[in-house]
Motif scaffolding. Structure first.
Motif, PDB file in Angstrom:
ATOM      1  N   THR A 196       0.810  -1.217   0.000  1.00 21.42           N
ATOM      2  CA  THR A 196       0.000   0.000   0.000  1.00 21.42           C
ATOM      3  C   THR A 196       0.845   1.269   0.000  1.00 21.42           C
ATOM      4  OG1 THR A 196      -0.152  -0.119   2.414  1.00 21.42           O
ATOM      5  CG2 THR A 196      -1.953  -1.116   1.144  1.00 21.42           C
ATOM      6  N   ARG A 197       2.128   1.163   0.270  1.00 20.93           N
ATOM      7  CA  ARG A 197       2.983   2.338   0.310  1.00 20.93           C
ATOM      8  C   ARG A 197       3.059   3.039  -1.041  1.00 20.93           C
ATOM      9  NH1 ARG A 197       5.819   5.370   4.195  1.00 20.93           N
ATOM     10  NH2 ARG A 197       5.649   3.425   5.383  1.00 20.93           N
ATOM     11  N   ASP A 198       2.955   2.276  -2.132  1.00 24.51           N
ATOM     12  CA  ASP A 198       3.324   2.825  -3.439  1.00 24.51           C
ATOM     13  C   ASP A 198       2.255   3.696  -4.078  1.00 24.51           C
ATOM     14  OD1 ASP A 198       5.850   1.693  -3.441  1.00 24.51           O
ATOM     15  OD2 ASP A 198       5.113  -0.206  -4.244  1.00 24.51           O
ATOM     16  N   SER A 199       0.978   3.419  -3.846  1.00 25.47           N
ATOM     17  CA  SER A 199      -0.067   4.124  -4.595  1.00 25.47           C
ATOM     18  C   SER A 199      -0.500   5.435  -3.957  1.00 25.47           C
ATOM     19  CB  SER A 199      -1.281   3.215  -4.801  1.00 25.47           C
ATOM     20  OG  SER A 199      -1.830   2.822  -3.560  1.00 25.47           O
ATOM     21  N   SER A 200      -0.067   5.703  -2.729  1.00 21.23           N
ATOM     22  CA  SER A 200      -0.351   6.998  -2.105  1.00 21.23           C
ATOM     23  C   SER A 200       0.605   7.227  -0.955  1.00 21.23           C
ATOM     24  CB  SER A 200      -1.801   7.069  -1.598  1.00 21.23           C
ATOM     25  OG  SER A 200      -2.004   6.207  -0.490  1.00 21.23           O
ATOM     26  N   PHE A 201       0.808   8.481  -0.612  1.00 21.62           N
ATOM     27  CA  PHE A 201       1.538   8.804   0.621  1.00 21.62           C
ATOM     28  C   PHE A 201       1.011  10.126   1.162  1.00 21.62           C
ATOM     29  CE2 PHE A 201       4.026  10.845  -2.715  1.00 21.62           C
ATOM     30  CZ  PHE A 201       4.346  12.086  -2.181  1.00 21.62           C
ATOM     31  N   TRP A 202       1.113  10.291   2.458  1.00 21.49           N
ATOM     32  CA  TRP A 202       0.671  11.512   3.129  1.00 21.49           C
ATOM     33  C   TRP A 202       1.861  12.410   3.392  1.00 21.49           C
ATOM     34  CZ3 TRP A 202      -4.362  12.864   4.816  1.00 21.49           C
ATOM     35  CH2 TRP A 202      -5.343  11.910   4.521  1.00 21.49           C
ATOM     36  N   ILE A 203       1.675  13.700   3.181  1.00 22.78           N
ATOM     37  CA  ILE A 203       2.692  14.688   3.513  1.00 22.78           C
ATOM     38  C   ILE A 203       1.979  15.914   4.053  1.00 22.78           C
ATOM     39  CG2 ILE A 203       2.801  15.437   1.091  1.00 22.78           C
ATOM     40  CD1 ILE A 203       5.779  16.216   1.731  1.00 22.78           C
TER      41      ILE A 203
END
Length: 411
Positions: free
Chosen positions: A166-173
């Protein structure tokens, strides 16, 4: 109490995370299609589920809220017809199936209950499975040359076994979420499911987006939040220079980062993402594959009064420490000898998930790396990954942090 969504680092105390429990999409893997679907082996799915359940329970035991992607997807499509249509539209490829079959498939999927539709969008569907579903609906009997020329076991909708990562398709910043653009055909549709979850699930209504450009590949495994305002982006097999530049400029323009380090890595399977060779384990420490420690470089993109400046390439460790405002970045390498280091890098020894400063989850099989982490004062929480690792991903790859405590404003 629901944690405030967002993250400004890799190591702030983890409050909420999105995982995907491996399911029937992994049962679709065969020796014939595993390379195309980016798996190095055929996992024993029941054992992979046991290992993943233990991972999730470890997180819950550390007071981390675990959100499961399949549940979120089902709930989003239960409350929103637009979410259903977005998922169906992405899954039905008229160019490949032809107009007649694409129409039949779309008509069928529109009548499927949300939970079953979520399962199909994740695990795929064969021509035989569509035929079986159509047997109770005489209206879906249109003539299609594509249907006649395919074998029944062929996929009319491809499975998505890499949803596990799941890390690859979105990330929060900051308090925003970025939907990425995945590089390889086997993974393109993953972002559609992630996108509709963030767009339509009640938990995420009203959140703002970061980096909405999809013009060039950027994958979340290449994005490390080194410190508040400081981001590293790997460029290699998956993320391209154009993608890294577009992301960097977007984050700076939106005031989500003041410095972005663009880090070239080898374009090969063993180091597909930056987080396969380097992850943060404390506010001032990284675990790193020793073979690249002295050669890893970075281009520094900074916000200036007139726009942005690009400098470098400079040694990565020096550039990172300078951007983070610390004297030196501590490096914990993954082995005393070359063979051990190479084996444990391949087995995701560098791919750790930080639950708090100085506390990480790691695969138990990387004995040397874990011992070196502990000798450096890092608490290591070990999980089994004999089957989970067949897709080349560790605890960080399998998790998308949705909420972390801010390092700038600790809870």
């Amino acid at each position: 109490m629901t944690a405030e969504l967002g993250a400004d680092s890799e190591v702030g105390t983890l409050r909420t995370v999105m995982l995907h429990r491996p399911g029937d999409e992994l049962r679709r893997l065969t020796p014939r299609n595993s390379d195309q679907l980016l798996f190095d082996g055929i996992p024993w799915v029941d054992r992979a589920q046991e290992e993943h359940d233990a991972f999730a329970e470890l997180l819950r035991g550390r007071d981390v809220e675990v959100l499961l992607l399949a549940t979120l997807l089902t709930e989003a499509m239960t409350v929103s017809g637009a979410a259903r249509m977005q998922g169906i539209s992405a899954a039905v490829n008229e160019r490949r199936l032809g107009r007649a079959l694409a129409h039949d498939l779309s008509v069928h999927l529109r009548e499927v209950p949300a939970a079953e539709l979520a399962q199909i969008l994740m695990a795929g569907m064969t021509f035989d499975e569509l035929l079986e579903a159509e047997s109770g609906n005489p209206e879906l009997s249109g003539s299609s040359l594509v249907r006649r020329m395919h074998h029944g076991a062929d996929f009319i909708i491809d499975p998505l076994p890499n949803l596990l990562f799941t890390r690859d398709s979105s990330f929060w910043i900051g308090n925003r979420v970025a939907i990425t653009s995945l590089a390889l055909p086997a993974r393109l549709r993953e972002t559609t499911l992630t996108d509709l979850i963030y767009a339509f699930h009640p938990r995420f209504l009203g959140i703002r987006r970061a980096y909405e450009s999809r013009t060039a590949p950027v994958e979340g495994g290449d994005v490390l939040l080194l410190a508040p305002g400081v981001v590293a982006v790997g460029v290699g097999e998956r993320t391209t220079p154009a993608g890294a530049e577009a992301l960097s400029r977007s984050l700076i323009e939106d005031d989500l980062a003041h410095t972005v380090l663009v880090v070239p890595i080898a374009q090969e399977r063993a180091s597909m993402h930056l987080d396969t060779v380097c992850t943060m384990v404390d506010v001032d420490a990284v675990v790193m594959y020793p073979a690249i420690q002295d050669t890893l470089s970075a281009y520094t993109i900074r916000r200036e009064d007139t726009g942005v400046s690009i400098r470098g390439a400079d040694p990565f460790l020096e550039a990172a420490a300078d951007a983070m405002g610390i004297g030196k970045l501590r490096v914990i390498d993954t082995g005393l000898d070359h063979v051990t280091a190479e084996r444990e890098q391949w087995d995701d020894g560098n791919n750790t998930l930080a639950l708090a400063p100085g506390v990480v989850v790691a695969y138990e099989r990387n004995v040397e790396t874990n011992a070196r982490l502990e000798a450096s004062g890092i608490e290591v929480l070990r999980i089994s990954g004999s089957e989970l690792g067949s897709g080349r991903g560790g605890p960080r790859c399998m998790s998308c942090p949705v909420a972390r405590d801010s390092l700038e404003h600790p809870a």
